[in-house]
Design an enzyme around this catalytic site. Structure first.
Site, PDB file in Angstrom:
ATOM      1  N   CYS A 182       1.010  -1.423   0.012  1.00 44.90           N
ATOM      2  CA  CYS A 182      -0.024   0.032  -0.230  1.00 44.90           C
ATOM      3  C   CYS A 182       0.852   1.281   0.122  1.00 44.90           C
ATOM      4  O   CYS A 182       0.377   2.414  -0.245  1.00 44.90           O
ATOM      5  CB  CYS A 182      -0.994   0.174   1.219  1.00 44.90           C
ATOM      6  SG  CYS A 182      -1.996  -1.231   1.134  1.00 44.90           S
TER       7      CYS A 182
ATOM      8  N   HIS B  30      -3.299   7.311   2.343  1.00 43.62           N
ATOM      9  CA  HIS B  30      -3.706   6.157   1.591  1.00 43.62           C
ATOM     10  C   HIS B  30      -5.125   5.566   2.107  1.00 43.62           C
ATOM     11  O   HIS B  30      -5.244   5.946   3.265  1.00 43.62           O
ATOM     12  CB  HIS B  30      -2.802   5.127   2.048  1.00 43.62           C
ATOM     13  CG  HIS B  30      -3.097   3.603   1.754  1.00 43.62           C
ATOM     14  ND1 HIS B  30      -3.539   2.992   0.363  1.00 43.62           N
ATOM     15  CD2 HIS B  30      -3.360   2.458   2.610  1.00 43.62           C
ATOM     16  CE1 HIS B  30      -3.748   1.970   0.624  1.00 43.62           C
ATOM     17  NE2 HIS B  30      -3.799   1.451   1.759  1.00 43.62           N
TER      18      HIS B  30
ATOM     19  N   ASN C  99      -9.993  -0.062  -0.876  1.00 40.85           N
ATOM     20  CA  ASN C  99      -8.463   0.229  -0.684  1.00 40.85           C
ATOM     21  C   ASN C  99      -8.174  -0.515  -2.091  1.00 40.85           C
ATOM     22  O   ASN C  99      -7.912  -1.797  -2.304  1.00 40.85           O
ATOM     23  CB  ASN C  99      -8.025  -0.837   0.410  1.00 40.85           C
ATOM     24  CG  ASN C  99      -6.567  -0.708   0.457  1.00 40.85           C
ATOM     25  OD1 ASN C  99      -5.852  -0.126  -0.264  1.00 40.85           O
ATOM     26  ND2 ASN C  99      -6.043  -1.224   1.771  1.00 40.85           N
TER      27      ASN C  99
HETATM   28  O1  UT7 Z   1      -3.770  -0.845   3.588  1.00 45.87           O
HETATM   29  C1  UT7 Z   1      -3.003  -1.955   4.009  1.00 45.87           C
HETATM   30  C2  UT7 Z   1      -2.950  -1.982   5.455  1.00 45.87           C
HETATM   31  N1  UT7 Z   1      -4.201  -2.332   6.029  1.00 45.87           N
HETATM   32  C3  UT7 Z   1      -4.985  -1.724   6.758  1.00 45.87           C
HETATM   33  O2  UT7 Z   1      -4.410  -0.413   7.160  1.00 45.87           O
HETATM   34  C4  UT7 Z   1      -6.254  -2.339   7.267  1.00 45.87           C
HETATM   35  C5  UT7 Z   1      -6.149  -2.016   8.912  1.00 45.87           C
HETATM   36  N2  UT7 Z   1      -7.334  -2.523   9.587  1.00 45.87           N
HETATM   37  C6  UT7 Z   1      -8.598  -2.248   9.485  1.00 45.87           C
HETATM   38  O3  UT7 Z   1      -8.907  -1.403   8.667  1.00 45.87           O
HETATM   39  C7  UT7 Z   1      -9.565  -2.786  10.434  1.00 45.87           C
HETATM   40  O4  UT7 Z   1      -8.944  -3.705  11.340  1.00 45.87           O
HETATM   41  C8  UT7 Z   1     -10.623  -3.860   9.775  1.00 45.87           C
HETATM   42  C9  UT7 Z   1     -11.622  -2.977   9.038  1.00 45.87           C
HETATM   43  C10 UT7 Z   1     -10.025  -4.825   8.776  1.00 45.87           C
HETATM   44  C11 UT7 Z   1     -11.523  -4.638  11.104  1.00 45.87           C
HETATM   45  O5  UT7 Z   1     -11.993  -3.604  11.893  1.00 45.87           O
HETATM   46  P1  UT7 Z   1     -12.053  -3.833  13.438  1.00 45.87           P
HETATM   47  O6  UT7 Z   1     -12.538  -2.814  14.001  1.00 45.87           O
HETATM   48  O7  UT7 Z   1     -10.389  -4.015  13.652  1.00 45.87           O
HETATM   49  O8  UT7 Z   1     -12.565  -5.124  13.604  1.00 45.87           O
HETATM   50  P2  UT7 Z   1     -12.009  -6.740  14.074  1.00 45.87           P
HETATM   51  O9  UT7 Z   1     -11.209  -7.323  13.129  1.00 45.87           O
HETATM   52  O10 UT7 Z   1     -11.440  -6.261  15.543  1.00 45.87           O
HETATM   53  O11 UT7 Z   1     -13.503  -7.249  14.246  1.00 45.87           O
HETATM   54  C12 UT7 Z   1     -14.399  -6.837  15.149  1.00 45.87           C
HETATM   55  C13 UT7 Z   1     -15.707  -7.818  15.089  1.00 45.87           C
HETATM   56  C14 UT7 Z   1     -15.189  -9.147  15.166  1.00 45.87           C
HETATM   57  O12 UT7 Z   1     -16.252  -9.932  15.742  1.00 45.87           O
HETATM   58  P3  UT7 Z   1     -16.147 -10.421  17.359  1.00 45.87           P
HETATM   59  O13 UT7 Z   1     -14.864 -11.303  17.294  1.00 45.87           O
HETATM   60  O14 UT7 Z   1     -15.853  -9.258  18.040  1.00 45.87           O
HETATM   61  O15 UT7 Z   1     -17.474 -11.111  17.516  1.00 45.87           O
HETATM   62  C15 UT7 Z   1     -15.223  -9.566  13.702  1.00 45.87           C
HETATM   63  O16 UT7 Z   1     -15.297 -11.117  13.328  1.00 45.87           O
HETATM   64  O17 UT7 Z   1     -16.319  -7.497  13.743  1.00 45.87           O
HETATM   65  C16 UT7 Z   1     -16.291  -8.738  13.094  1.00 45.87           C
HETATM   66  N3  UT7 Z   1     -16.187  -8.679  11.694  1.00 45.87           N
HETATM   67  C17 UT7 Z   1     -17.233  -8.294  11.015  1.00 45.87           C
HETATM   68  N4  UT7 Z   1     -18.605  -8.318  11.012  1.00 45.87           N
HETATM   69  C18 UT7 Z   1     -19.345  -7.821  10.002  1.00 45.87           C
HETATM   70  C19 UT7 Z   1     -15.019  -8.561  10.814  1.00 45.87           C
HETATM   71  N5  UT7 Z   1     -15.365  -8.476   9.679  1.00 45.87           N
HETATM   72  C20 UT7 Z   1     -16.847  -8.080   9.498  1.00 45.87           C
HETATM   73  C21 UT7 Z   1     -17.659  -7.672   8.440  1.00 45.87           C
HETATM   74  N6  UT7 Z   1     -18.806  -7.522   8.755  1.00 45.87           N
HETATM   75  N7  UT7 Z   1     -17.097  -7.580   7.243  1.00 45.87           N
END
Ligand code: UT7
Length: 332
Positions: free
Chosen positions: A116, A256, A286
């Site tokens: 990225c 980004h 992204n």
């Molecule tokens: O460009 C390259 C670099 N990449 C980035 O900068 C991405 C960085 N990361 C992120 O943007 C975020 O971490 C994500 C958008 C990928 C995820 O958001 P988050 O707030 O960190 O969520 P999380 O991974 O901590 O997950 C929270 C909850 C989980 O459920 P439980 O375990 O709390 O029950 C996930 O299973 O959200 C759940 N979850 C979803 N729910 C509905 C994860 N993906 C989804 C989804 N829809 N698509």
């Protein structure tokens, strides 16, 4: 002798026609529009459809448009640098394929892989070639077909990514314009959190790697999120500090587009209000190496000669960085 700097003299983007909406993703995985928008800011993304269509197709479309728009003869291009993590194939380089497609017969070309942050790494490199005085016209392209490495059964990654490309033309100037300062960083110890497990020399493709879905992007989102927020904000603040810039001196932050929450945190740290932050994550998601040139393309008409811009990125590697540049032309 006056110092030569590289300035951007044209920008062009390309996104495929097909729009993949959050509603459509709701049919593929257990997710919903509200979660995606509130956690990432993404509403839809573009997908490149069709057989044998790789990143070079989008990169070439962006470069063709750039050449037309700037009235540049493809034969005058010295070098094309393509940032991508989704090359058409391991070799030849996607830059080689783009150069051929646009008729840049006198140029040489190669790819840069910094995920990225790829566009920033490639832009810095292009700028160095211009600064030496040996190159007069360098094109830097960011092109990624992320849909080719996304698992559409994995809700934690498939909602994030889209396809697209953007390209800039770099030319020399002795005016106080163009790329002023750069901070680039990488740390390979971040690899476990964001990578593609197979398909490289360490783990070549086999039936087993395919069955185990090891040819898709793997990400531990919350870990990457924490590193992204800290590191992107750190380098952006540092590049401002060492150039004596305050929030009010910056016309635009060009971040980004990985997650709206990461962008907001970076802008906050830099003391920059939301009205000065380029954002198009809602419509493209992204697109990896393409996010920053696609932002510049979308906002080109609002940019004025002399505007101070800070470009900032964080991505797989880990890689991250910030570039401070003075925009070189008024809207045409
Ligand atoms: O460009 C390259 C670099 N990449 C980035 O900068 C991405 C960085 N990361 C992120 O943007 C975020 O971490 C994500 C958008 C990928 C995820 O958001 P988050 O707030 O960190 O969520 P999380 O991974 O901590 O997950 C929270 C909850 C989980 O459920 P439980 O375990 O709390 O029950 C996930 O299973 O959200 C759940 N979850 C979803 N729910 C509905 C994860 N993906 C989804 C989804 N829809 N698509």
């Amino acid at each position: 002798m006056d110092k030569i700097r590289a300035m951007i003299t044209g920008i062009q983007g390309y996104v495929p026609d097909y729009i993949l909406t959050n509603k459509e993703l709701e049919k593929l995985v257990e997710t919903n529009d509200e979660w995606i928008v509130s956690r990432t800011g993404i509403k839809e993304r573009r997908i490149l459809k069709g057989e044998d269509q790789g990143s070079s197709v989008m990169g070439a479309a962006a470069v063709k448009g750039l050449l037309e728009k700037t009235g540049t003869d493809p034969l005058d291009i010295d070098l094309i640098i393509c940032a991508t993590v989704t090359p058409d194939m391991p070799f030849p380089a996607t830059g080689n394929l783009i150069a051929d497609k646009v008729g840049a017969k006198n140029s040489y070309s190669f790819d840069v892989g910094a995920a990225c942050s790829g566009f920033l790494f490639a832009l810095n490199m292009g700028s160095q070639y211009i600064q030496t005085g040996t190159h007069k016209k360098v094109i830097v392209v960011g092109a990624d077909k992320m849909s080719s490495i996304v698992d559409y059964t994995d809700r934690t990654t498939c909602i994030l990514f889209g396809d697209g490309a953007g390209a800039v033309l770099l030319e020399p100037t002795t005016e106080d314009l163009g790329i002023m300062d750069t901070i680039l960083r990488s740390d390979g110890s971040g690899a476990p959190y964001l990578h593609m497990k197979a398909g490289g020399s360490a783990r070549p493709a086999t039936i087993d790697t395919v069955m185990a879905k090891e040819h898709f992007a793997y990400q531990e989102g919350s870990t990457v999120f924490k590193f992204a927020v800290t590191n992107m904000a750190d380098v952006s603040a540092k590049v401002m500090e060492r150039n004596g810039l305050k929030g009010e001196d910056i016309a635009w932050l060009v971040p980004h587009q990985a997650n709206k929450r990461i962008i907001d945190a970076t802008a906050n740290r830099m003391g920059i209000g939301p009205e000065k932050v380029m954002m198009n994550i809602e419509k493209y998601g992204n697109t990896t190496a393409a996010t920053i040139p696609l932002c510049l393309w979308d906002y080109e008409k609002q940019l004025k000669k002399g505007d101070n811009l800070v470009l900032a990125a964080f991505g797989g590697g880990f890689t991250w960085g910030a570039i401070y540049l003075k925009w070189a032309y008024d809207p045409k």
